[in-house]
Motif scaffolding. Structure first.
Motif, short mmCIF file in Angstrom:
data_model
loop_
_atom_site.label_atom_id
_atom_site.label_comp_id
_atom_site.label_asym_id
_atom_site.label_seq_id
_atom_site.Cartn_x
_atom_site.Cartn_y
_atom_site.Cartn_z
N CYS A 78 0.84 -1.20 0.00
CA CYS A 78 0.00 0.00 0.00
C CYS A 78 0.88 1.25 0.00
N ALA A 79 1.91 1.24 0.83
CA ALA A 79 2.82 2.38 0.92
C ALA A 79 3.55 2.60 -0.40
N PHE A 80 4.05 1.51 -0.98
CA PHE A 80 4.80 1.63 -2.23
C PHE A 80 3.90 2.12 -3.36
N THR A 81 2.68 1.59 -3.44
CA THR A 81 1.76 1.99 -4.51
C THR A 81 1.42 3.47 -4.40
N PHE A 82 1.12 3.93 -3.20
CA PHE A 82 0.79 5.35 -3.04
C PHE A 82 2.00 6.23 -3.37
N LEU A 83 3.18 5.83 -2.90
CA LEU A 83 4.37 6.61 -3.20
C LEU A 83 4.65 6.62 -4.69
#
Length: 647
Positions: A78-83
């Motif tokens: 989730c963090a990587f996708t948003f970033l």
């Protein structure tokens, strides 16, 4: 090429953003009843959160059976996708491709331009800063989804949760530290991809004994291939093929190493038919390097096509990439879109718009977890036995794709499956027996079959999306990835370019490699070499940056004696040693192999050009390589350091 200080700034920004986002997503999961230890009962979660809770539950289940591991994976992705999304928007802003959405400016009341414009149309949002910020983001997402659905898909399981306004503001503030000159470089996304897992990579190396887990493979192999090595490989594969079949070409290849090979392409190659594959594409650096050369080829062969149309043609017809990590596929698709779009902007004419039908980047991150949904999905194909069989075999072959990836050996069986599908009724006339008025059924093209299956999958997902049946949506997304993976791995390519993973393989992949790659299974990268050769057309090229142990270790003897003697002959080898990839500790070699198309050529008579660069550090290797090329030019390119291949 970014400097060391610029790369360190990217690293600092990425790691700080990751920390902010992971802490925020961890907090949000707890609110929905997903603690680090267990799932809390529904009746202890507020009523207004139950619908989203069900979606999150399906998403976490997809990550694996071990709840704690699945939860950690979900937070990370989730963090990587948003970033990735924020970085893509920011880079598109700097290139002038979209309205500013991420960066805020004082003249807009410390808002972005898109937020300011939305506020002008919806004044009630002035009292709802969170609604304004995320409405602007959603608008930008929809705009980008037209070109990079892999990254901006509204049904993505990693976009169910959105971070808090506080976390989003912190990320925007940190991203703003990247100056425009860094954001304008396409390689920035590649470094961001590598640095996201820097700390995790160090921890994995400390604890790892024996085979890595599937989750360990991407972090320990995320190394950005430096530009000059990409240029060497691209020039000595795609570039060489072009000059060989177009001797009148004016294409300049200043990194072309002269050789005396007698292997030739069997026929003249057309630029619209060139297919280039990177089976472990990472951030897409080899494909970006190929783009520049292919653009010149299109201009040379098709002067009648307006230059602004060429970028889309390259992405749609020439370039293909596969990666086992969805995050890598997102980054690669983003980088190719930015490359094509900025090229379009340079050449566009008044009234023209950028159009892109597809980007051929495939993720093997496929997780089929529901037999009931599989049966429901397959029931759509009951009207034709052969088509259903293709779909069934696709799902079966890709069940462990998230571990095996591009090493799936599926071309030969799927070639037969696609060829077995015939049109209903009678097709074209059998000319041999035309006097007897006999007919034969006509085979349906593979491309049409794939399109038909993808259309059915999207209908399946669309119906599920209306009822927010996330389990069915996720199954459909995985099914589309599976048929796309089969499509790519059942084809042949003029050039296969790669920097594959190395070392030990995950358990299921190791078992698979022993069965299907008995000659090369002792190392991850050598297995990739054999698969790359198999995917290459006769007369085509494999170009790779790998470990150098294949040249001398006894465990790789069959690779040397069989694959590199009889299937694909080496042409140029750069022995690079250490100090090749940022933070990597292995010793490397960059090389090209020529797929045999003439069985009469003896490997013992085939010359190989070796250049030893092991004694030089980091960028000194590039400088020495360029000096050698100048020396060869000065000698009329007669002294080519030729020797026979040693086993």
């Amino acid at each position: 090429m970014l400097s060391t200080s610029q790369r360190r700034l990217i690293e600092n920004v990425v790691l700080r953003c990751r920390k902010v986002l992971e802490e925020d997503f961890d907090r949000l999961l707890r609110i929905y009843g997903f603690t680090s230890e267990k799932v809390i009962e529904e009746d202890k979660v507020s009523q207004d959160k139950l619908d989203i809770r069900k979606e999150i539950e399906a998403a976490i289940e997809r990550e694996g059976k071990d709840y704690k591991i699945a939860r950690r994976r979900y937070i990370k992705y989730c963090a990587f996708t948003f970033l990735n999304r924020i970085l893509a928007l920011r880079m598109a802003e700097v290139h002038g491709l979209i309205d500013e959405t991420v960066i805020i400016r004082a003249e807009y009341g410390d808002r972005s331009k898109r937020e300011r414009d939305l506020l002008d149309k919806n004044s009630e949002l002035v009292s709802n800063p969170e609604g304004l910020a995320f409405k602007a983001l959603e608008e930008a997402y929809k705009e980008m989804e037209n070109y990079i659905p892999y990254l901006f898909d509204t049904n993505d399981p990693y976009s169910i949760l959105r971070p808090s306004l506080t976390a989003y503001r912190n990320v925007r503030k940190i991203i703003a530290e990247l100056p425009d000159d860094i954001l304008k470089e396409f390689e920035t996304v590649g470094w961001a991809y590598q640095y996201f897992n820097n700390e995790e990579r160090k921890e994995i190396r400390k604890k790892m004994r024996g085979s890595p887990s599937p989750d360990d493979v991407p972090p320990i192999n995320q190394f950005y291939t430096v530009g000059w090595i990409v240029k060497f490989i691209v020039h000595n594969t795609i570039g060489k093929l072009w000059l060989e079949t177009h001797p009148e070409s004016g294409l300049e290849l200043n990194y072309l190493v002269p050789t005396r090979s007698r292997l030739k392409m069997p026929e003249k190659i057309k630029v619209e038919h060139i297919k280039v594959l990177d089976p472990a594409c990472g951030s897409g650096h080899f494909l970006l390097g190929a783009f520049d050369l292919l653009f010149k080829m299109w201009m040379e062969e098709h002067p009648e096509i307006p230059p602004w149309q060429i970028p889309s043609l390259i992405l749609e017809r020439n370039l293909y990439g596969v990666d086992i990590d969805l995050r890598a596929a997102q980054i690669a698709a983003m980088a190719l879109y930015l490359k094509a779009r900025t090229s379009f902007e340079m050449f566009k004419e008044e009234g023209t718009e950028f159009e892109l039908k597809r980007i051929n980047i495939i993720s093997a991150d496929i997780h089929f977890v529901d037999g009931e949904r599989r049966a429901k999905f397959l029931s759509q194909f009951g009207y034709e036995r052969n088509l259903r069989r293709i779909v069934e075999e696709t799902l079966r072959a890709c069940e462990n794709a998230f571990e095996i990836g591009s090493l799936l050996r599926i071309r030969q069986p799927f070639e037969r499956l696609f060829e077995s599908r015939k049109k209903d009724g009678w097709g074209k006339v059998n000319l041999v027996q035309s006097q007897l008025t006999k007919f034969i059924p006509e085979a349906i093209p593979k491309e049409y079959t794939v399109e038909e299956i993808v259309k059915k999958i999207r209908e399946f997902v669309r119906e599920a999306a209306q009822s927010r049946d996330m389990g069915t949506i996720f199954f459909g997304l995985d099914a589309e990835r599976a048929i796309s993976l089969v499509d790519v791995l059942s084809d042949y390519y003029d050039a296969v370019l790669m920097n594959p993973p190395y070392g030990a393989t995950p358990p299921k992949c190791k078992e698979y490699a022993r069965k299907y790659y008995p000659r090369t299974h002792s190392d991850y990268y050598t297995t990739f070499i054999e698969q790359a050769v198999d995917l290459c057309k006769p007369g085509g090229y494999v170009g790779a940056l790998t470990g150098r142990t294949f040249m001398f270790l006894k465990s790789h003897q069959k690779l040397r004696e069989e694959v590199l003697r009889y299937d694909a002959l080496p042409e140029v080898v750069l022995d690079l040693g250490f100090n090749v990839l940022d933070d990597a500790t292995a010793r490397y070699a960059a090389f090209t192999l020529r797929r045999k198309c003439d069985e009469d050529i003896n490997w013992e008579e085939h010359p190989v050009t070796f250049l030893r660069l092991t004694d030089y550090a980091w960028d000194e290797k590039r400088v020495k390589f360029e000096e050698i090329l100048e020396e060869l030019e000065g000698y009329g390119r007669r002294n080519t350091y030729l020797t026979g291949w040693k086993t």
